[in-house]
Design a protein around this motif. Structure first.
Motif, mmCIF file in Angstrom:
data_model
loop_
_atom_site.group_PDB
_atom_site.id
_atom_site.type_symbol
_atom_site.label_atom_id
_atom_site.label_comp_id
_atom_site.label_asym_id
_atom_site.label_seq_id
_atom_site.Cartn_x
_atom_site.Cartn_y
_atom_site.Cartn_z
ATOM 1 N N GLU A 32 0.832 -1.201 0.000
ATOM 2 C CA GLU A 32 0.000 0.000 0.000
ATOM 3 C C GLU A 32 0.870 1.256 0.000
ATOM 4 O OE1 GLU A 32 -3.032 0.126 2.983
ATOM 5 O OE2 GLU A 32 -3.495 -1.997 2.693
ATOM 6 N N TYR A 33 1.937 1.234 0.783
ATOM 7 C CA TYR A 33 2.820 2.398 0.836
ATOM 8 C C TYR A 33 3.599 2.562 -0.462
ATOM 9 C CZ TYR A 33 1.660 2.744 5.742
ATOM 10 O OH TYR A 33 0.969 2.887 6.908
ATOM 11 N N ILE A 36 1.228 4.218 -2.785
ATOM 12 C CA ILE A 36 1.115 5.640 -2.471
ATOM 13 C C ILE A 36 2.326 6.391 -3.012
ATOM 14 C CG2 ILE A 36 1.160 7.317 -0.577
ATOM 15 C CD1 ILE A 36 -0.597 5.352 1.006
ATOM 16 N N THR A 39 2.168 6.453 -6.973
ATOM 17 C CA THR A 39 1.166 7.361 -7.537
ATOM 18 C C THR A 39 1.517 8.823 -7.264
ATOM 19 O OG1 THR A 39 -0.214 7.099 -5.560
ATOM 20 C CG2 THR A 39 -0.715 5.698 -7.460
ATOM 21 N N SER A 40 2.126 9.093 -6.118
ATOM 22 C CA SER A 40 2.501 10.482 -5.850
ATOM 23 C C SER A 40 3.661 10.916 -6.751
ATOM 24 C CB SER A 40 2.850 10.682 -4.377
ATOM 25 O OG SER A 40 3.989 9.931 -4.026
ATOM 26 N N GLY A 94 1.656 15.291 -2.475
ATOM 27 C CA GLY A 94 0.722 14.206 -2.770
ATOM 28 C C GLY A 94 0.944 13.008 -1.875
ATOM 29 N N PHE A 95 2.201 12.703 -1.570
ATOM 30 C CA PHE A 95 2.532 11.583 -0.687
ATOM 31 C C PHE A 95 1.999 11.840 0.718
ATOM 32 C CE2 PHE A 95 5.512 9.191 2.040
ATOM 33 C CZ PHE A 95 5.321 7.921 1.508
ATOM 34 N N TYR A 97 -0.429 13.891 1.595
ATOM 35 C CA TYR A 97 -1.892 13.899 1.552
ATOM 36 C C TYR A 97 -2.442 12.467 1.550
ATOM 37 C CZ TYR A 97 -6.632 14.376 -0.139
ATOM 38 O OH TYR A 97 -7.989 14.265 -0.286
ATOM 39 N N GLN A 98 -1.864 11.612 0.708
ATOM 40 C CA GLN A 98 -2.348 10.240 0.642
ATOM 41 C C GLN A 98 -2.100 9.478 1.935
ATOM 42 O OE1 GLN A 98 -1.866 7.991 -3.130
ATOM 43 N NE2 GLN A 98 -0.721 9.813 -3.791
ATOM 44 N N GLU A 101 -4.788 10.583 4.369
ATOM 45 C CA GLU A 101 -6.071 9.980 4.028
ATOM 46 C C GLU A 101 -6.112 8.502 4.401
ATOM 47 O OE1 GLU A 101 -9.164 11.021 2.653
ATOM 48 O OE2 GLU A 101 -8.294 12.834 3.507
ATOM 49 N N LYS A 102 -5.015 7.799 4.164
ATOM 50 C CA LYS A 102 -4.952 6.380 4.522
ATOM 51 C C LYS A 102 -5.093 6.212 6.018
ATOM 52 C CE LYS A 102 -2.043 2.257 4.391
ATOM 53 N NZ LYS A 102 -2.869 1.679 5.382
#
Length: 119
Positions: A32-33, A36, A39-40, A94-95, A97-98, A101-102
């Protein structure tokens, strides 16, 4: 893709992808990390690349790589460095923020499970 026409380039990309996957497996980093992070990083580059397309001054990445290989650092425009720094900042944003959120979603899921267990 155009890089499949060159066996040497295809081999380099394949080695990088396989090596990256093996490093993640060996270090035990949670998938998952890694998602993240990926995608960032791609999102940050994509956003900056999109804006640079409209504003101009962002050269072809392969041209930059060729100049770096032959040591022509002086011929690289200064806007490349500005775009690169902005892409890193957008990626880090972005990293973060994600990750937030996670953590928020994990906390909410855990909280809902606690409430469901109560009589």
């Amino acid at each position: 893709f155009f890089f499949f026409n060159d066996p040497a380039t295809t081999e380099i990309y394949t080695e990088q992808i396989v090596g990256s996957v093996r490093c993640v497996q060996e270090t035990g980093i949670n998938a998952e990390y890694m998602g993240i992070f990926a995608t960032s990083a791609l999102g940050g580059f994509g956003i900056v690349r999109s804006f640079a397309f409209f504003f101009g001054g962002f050269p072809n990445e392969f041209t930059i790589a060729q100049k770096l290989q032959v040591g022509e650092l002086e011929s690289i425009p200064s806007t490349v460095y500005v775009y690169f720094i902005v892409a890193i900042l957008v990626s880090v944003g972005g990293f973060i923020y994600q990750l937030r959120e996670k953590r928020r979603l994990d906390y909410e899921e855990h909280y809902i499970q606690l409430i469901a267990k109560q009589p």
